[in-house]
Design a protein around this motif. Structure first.
Motif, PDB file in Angstrom:
ATOM      1  N   GLY A  13      93.896 -70.662 -46.833  1.00 44.33           N
ATOM      2  CA  GLY A  13      92.537 -70.148 -46.739  1.00 44.33           C
ATOM      3  C   GLY A  13      91.887 -70.642 -45.468  1.00 44.33           C
ATOM      4  N   ARG A  14      91.003 -69.828 -44.919  1.00 41.65           N
ATOM      5  CA  ARG A  14      90.255 -70.275 -43.739  1.00 41.65           C
ATOM      6  C   ARG A  14      88.937 -69.525 -43.663  1.00 41.65           C
ATOM      7  N   TYR A  15      88.033 -70.098 -42.905  1.00 39.44           N
ATOM      8  CA  TYR A  15      86.727 -69.493 -42.708  1.00 39.44           C
ATOM      9  C   TYR A  15      86.737 -68.677 -41.424  1.00 39.44           C
ATOM     10  N   VAL A  16      86.138 -67.489 -41.470  1.00 41.16           N
ATOM     11  CA  VAL A  16      86.069 -66.641 -40.286  1.00 41.16           C
ATOM     12  C   VAL A  16      84.626 -66.220 -40.043  1.00 41.16           C
ATOM     13  N   PHE A  22      85.055 -66.864 -46.387  1.00 41.70           N
ATOM     14  CA  PHE A  22      86.298 -67.498 -46.787  1.00 41.70           C
ATOM     15  C   PHE A  22      87.351 -66.430 -47.047  1.00 41.70           C
ATOM     16  N   LEU A  23      88.418 -66.470 -46.247  1.00 42.44           N
ATOM     17  CA  LEU A  23      89.505 -65.507 -46.332  1.00 42.44           C
ATOM     18  C   LEU A  23      90.701 -66.189 -46.961  1.00 42.44           C
ATOM     19  N   PRO A  39      99.426 -55.413 -43.163  1.00 43.72           N
ATOM     20  CA  PRO A  39      98.925 -56.310 -44.204  1.00 43.72           C
ATOM     21  C   PRO A  39      97.949 -55.580 -45.122  1.00 43.72           C
ATOM     22  N   LEU A  40      97.650 -56.204 -46.240  1.00 42.40           N
ATOM     23  CA  LEU A  40      96.681 -55.670 -47.193  1.00 42.40           C
ATOM     24  C   LEU A  40      95.412 -56.504 -47.144  1.00 42.40           C
ATOM     25  N   LEU A  41      94.252 -55.850 -47.158  1.00 43.68           N
ATOM     26  CA  LEU A  41      92.966 -56.539 -47.252  1.00 43.68           C
ATOM     27  C   LEU A  41      92.276 -56.093 -48.531  1.00 43.68           C
ATOM     28  N   GLU A  97      84.523 -58.032 -39.629  1.00 52.30           N
ATOM     29  CA  GLU A  97      84.951 -59.353 -39.150  1.00 52.30           C
ATOM     30  C   GLU A  97      86.342 -59.680 -39.681  1.00 52.30           C
ATOM     31  N   ALA A  98      86.561 -59.437 -40.971  1.00 56.82           N
ATOM     32  CA  ALA A  98      87.864 -59.725 -41.572  1.00 56.82           C
ATOM     33  C   ALA A  98      88.953 -58.834 -40.989  1.00 56.82           C
ATOM     34  N   ILE A  99      88.655 -57.551 -40.815  1.00 53.82           N
ATOM     35  CA  ILE A  99      89.649 -56.628 -40.259  1.00 53.82           C
ATOM     36  C   ILE A  99      90.039 -57.066 -38.851  1.00 53.82           C
TER      37      ILE A  99
END
Length: 277
Positions: A13-16, A22-23, A39-41, A97-99
């Motif tokens: 896990g990490r913060y972005v 939290f991802l 990948p899958l989101l 942001e996650a993408i």
């Protein structure tokens, strides 16, 4: 109570981003012939977080899919925020942001799998953000779908600035055991009223407009169905974005993710994903 979130396989896990989203990162057990898959989101719904995918993730890991679960701002293990200021557009920024973070890491755009509120967010993102594919699981519906198959006899509530977590005081549902419901009850949290006021027709929203013609990636729509009208809404959503459709009769909204028949949705997604091999 069985806590499925504590039974997840080993992961990172990490913060972005500036909002410390939290991802959760679950590496797939892929074979050489499965290399190069996108990948899958996974994008959760209102009141929830990455924990809501706890039954799904082990199946996708075992099938070799690298899986990422976002926690939108203020949800689960992401940094706390003032929900009275959070808008629907802020959640769109979180997913962007996650993408971006995933695309940098994997050198490939993800397939986005969105549930409920996460479904309408993912549809809106897919209009102008490059993703490899889109899966909607009992998604909140767009303005266009509501125009075609409107909810009847609604007495819309006007949400406050914050919507409290659902009580879930029932002991079971059509496809959820008392243990399934207790698991959700442990983690459910408050939600932004401003976000609800944008997309939820039950809260008096005009709805989010989706330009289905702009969604070019392959898509799949899965709906929990209890009557013909619900099935029509699911089919209308799939038709609007040019996707495939599966209506699972006798299932419930949250049951599709954590209930006793969740594997039926997982199996259909797995079949649909074979196009990326």
């Amino acid at each position: 109570m069985r806590d499925y979130a504590r039974e997840l396989p080993e992961h990172m896990g990490r913060y972005v981003g500036e909002n410390d989203l939290f991802l959760k990162i679950f590496p797939g057990n892929c074979r050489p012939d499965e290399a190069g898959r996108p990948p899958l989101l996974f994008v959760h719904g209102a009141f929830t977080g990455s924990w809501m995918w706890s039954k799904y993730i082990p199946h996708f890991m075992a099938a070799g899919w690298d899986s990422y679960c976002i926690n939108l701002r203020g949800h689960y293990k992401s940094r706390s925020v003032d929900f009275t200021t959070v808008e629907f557009e802020h959640y769109l920024e979180d997913i962007r942001e996650a993408i971006s973070a995933i695309a940098r890491e994997c050198a490939a755009a993800p397939i986005v799998i969105g549930f409920s509120m996460g479904g309408i967010l993912s549809q809106k993102l897919a209009e102008n953000v490059g993703i490899a594919g889109l899966v909607l699981i009992d998604s909140s519906i767009s303005r266009q779908v509501h125009d075609e198959v409107p909810y009847q006899d609604l007495a819309p509530e006007i949400p406050g600035l914050v919507v409290p977590a659902p009580v879930r005081d029932e002991q079971s549902s059509a496809d959820e055991t008392p243990e399934d419901i207790a698991f959700q009850r442990k983690y459910l949290s408050m939600e932004s009223g401003r976000a609800f006021g944008a997309f939820s027709f039950h809260f008096g929203a005009e709805g989010i407009s989706i330009d289905g013609g702009k969604i070019a990636c392959p898509s799949l729509v899965i709906s929990a169905v209890s009557d013909e009208t619900g099935d029509r809404r699911g089919r209308a959503t799939a038709r609007h974005i040019g996707g495939e459709y599966l209506g699972l009769w006798g299932t419930t909204h949250t049951g599709l993710l954590v209930g006793q028949r969740y594997h039926e949705a997982v199996s259909r997604i797995m079949i649909w994903l074979t196009r990326f091999d």
